[in-house]
Scaffold this active site. Structure first.
Site, PDB file in Angstrom:
ATOM      1  CB  THR A  52      -0.908   0.045   1.246  1.00  0.00           C
ATOM      2  OG1 THR A  52      -0.078   0.106   2.418  1.00  0.00           O
ATOM      3  CG2 THR A  52      -1.815  -1.169   1.329  1.00  0.00           C
ATOM      4  CG  ASN A 376       9.446   0.370   0.661  1.00  0.00           C
ATOM      5  OD1 ASN A 376       8.761   1.251   0.169  1.00  0.00           O
ATOM      6  ND2 ASN A 376       9.169  -0.170   1.842  1.00  0.00           N
ATOM      7  CB  THR A 377       7.748   1.463  -5.111  1.00  0.00           C
ATOM      8  OG1 THR A 377       6.591   0.860  -4.526  1.00  0.00           O
ATOM      9  CG2 THR A 377       8.411   0.481  -6.054  1.00  0.00           C
ATOM     10  CB  CYS A 378       6.026   3.310  -0.154  1.00  0.00           C
ATOM     11  SG  CYS A 378       4.589   2.358  -0.691  1.00  0.00           S
ATOM     12  CG  PHE A 379       9.366   4.558   2.577  1.00  0.00           C
ATOM     13  CD1 PHE A 379       8.936   5.730   3.186  1.00  0.00           C
ATOM     14  CD2 PHE A 379       8.687   3.379   2.866  1.00  0.00           C
ATOM     15  CE1 PHE A 379       7.883   5.725   4.079  1.00  0.00           C
ATOM     16  CE2 PHE A 379       7.624   3.364   3.751  1.00  0.00           C
ATOM     17  CZ  PHE A 379       7.215   4.538   4.369  1.00  0.00           C
TER      18      PHE A 379
END
Length: 411
Positions: A52, A376-379
């Site tokens: 998410t 981790n693409t979110c961060f």
């Protein structure tokens, strides 16, 4: 279909869950119809995947951008690629000058016309949410369409607008216009005028749209020949159809969708170049994201086992800078979810950390070359094993960026 939709009040976000695959576009249309005017960002996740946050949301905009460019939708002008003959076999629209609405087929059923117009309304919502949330799209609009979005009147300089859209057709119209001006002069000798009339008759033109013989520019246009006396009207009508009449319903639908997100007058605050950068990212269309070492280093930080002086970090910088635009875009998609750089740059920056492998268990081969990088693409966290050479790093990174996408899992 859309699996779920909720308002995350405490987080200040609206969340929707969509499915990958053939229902993605339908799910996106349902989700944005519900959340178009949401005052908070939309957080997207994919059904069956634990990921998410920013990464899945950015990839949602990338994937929907591609879905909207499929030929089967019938939304956009589609040019034949060089050497192509017969029906096009391409899944995606070929538009070397950027996307522009296809003229609506006159023989289309009401249901088909409604379907296409609904897609343009969704496209307006999609553009609006992307602009509102600072998302970049994996598509490119024709500069003429961008000018329309900015409220420009294309008829002020119709020949320039059509030249950017249909250069071959405008080239032909300009020649016809020159004929009309030559034949209409008071000084034109009778013999010259007769030759011009014959030259025009030899073209066998009628009052239908070039390339669309079923579309008449006037009533019974298919049975009216273009002549020296009416050639100026023909040129004007063709330009009017391509720039106004053939696209006005589609443009109205785009504006209708945009207006659900924010007042469309806001767009007029920007120049064409500014709006393109906000929608399509910083790099030139088709250009490299990082051409200079300083540019890539400016988007990079190191942590948890690596510094800027670590050999694997140096290998990474050398490899990425050596890559083509296409591979750099794949790498950016791997670390962020989108192949295009936002106008504000990577935020947060790409953080490269050492991926420890083997877990201390001697039963496992702990050689770094036995493992792939993860992200981790979110961060924008790139977990990079301590590869001993640049060649091994490039081999493993290529596998990761080319085959390791299409899913958000926990790592």
């Amino acid at each position: 279909g859309v699996v779920g939709s909720e308002h995350l009040g405490g987080l200040g976000k609206a969340r929707c869950t969509v499915s990958r695959g053939p229902t993605l576009l339908h799910d996106a249309m349902v989700a944005l119809k519900q959340h178009a005017s949401a005052p908070v960002p939309i957080d997207v996740c994919f059904k069956g995947e634990p990921g998410t946050g920013l990464g899945p949301t950015v990839e949602f905009y990338t994937l929907v951008s591609r879905e909207l460019q499929k030929v089967e939708l019938g939304m956009w002008k589609h040019s034949r690629q060089k050497g192509e003959s017969g029906p096009s076999e391409s899944e995606y629209v070929f538009s070397p000058h950027g996307l522009f609405p296809a003229v609506l087929a006159v023989d289309a059923s009401d249901a088909e016309t409604t379907r296409v117009l609904n897609l343009f309304t969704f496209f307006g919502r999609f553009l609006g949410r992307a602009l509102r949330e600072g998302r970049v799209l994996d598509l490119y609009l024709n500069p003429v369409l961008v000018d329309v979005l900015l409220g420009r009147n294309l008829l002020q300089r119709p020949e320039e607008a059509l030249a950017a859209l249909e250069p071959e057709i405008e080239h032909g119209l300009s020649k016809l216009q020159a004929m009309a001006e030559e034949g209409g002069g008071a000084e034109s000798p009778h013999g010259d005028r007769t030759k011009l009339e014959q030259d025009i008759a030899d073209l066998c033109l009628d009052f239908t749209l070039p390339g669309h013989p079923e579309m008449e520019l006037i009533e019974n246009g298919a049975s009216m020949a273009v002549s020296l006396s009416n050639i100026a009207s023909y040129v004007e009508l063709v330009r009017m159809y391509f720039l106004v009449h053939g696209i006005e319903q589609q443009i109205n639908c785009i504006f209708s969708g945009l207006a659900e997100v924010f007042p469309v007058a806001y767009l007029r605050l920007f120049t064409r170049a500014e709006l393109c950068e906000m929608l399509f990212g910083k790099a030139d269309h088709g250009g490299k994201i990082w051409s200079r070492r300083a540019d890539f280093l400016g988007d990079l930080v190191c942590d948890h086992g690596y510094t800027m002086d670590s050999l694997p970090v140096g290998f990474l910088v050398d490899v990425v800078l050596s890559w083509s635009a296409e591979l750099q875009q794949k790498f950016l998609a791997f670390i962020s979810g989108s192949p295009r750089m936002p106008l504000s740059g990577l935020s947060p920056k790409l953080t490269v950390v050492r991926r420890d492998v083997g877990g201390g268990d001697p039963a496992h081969d702990t050689a770094p070359e036995c493992y792939l990088p993860t992200c981790n693409t979110c961060f924008h966290y790139l977990k990079l094993p301590q590869y001993p050479t640049a060649e091994i790093l490039e081999e493993k990174l290529l596998i990761a960026i080319c085959d390791g996408q299409e899913s958000f899992e926990l790592s």
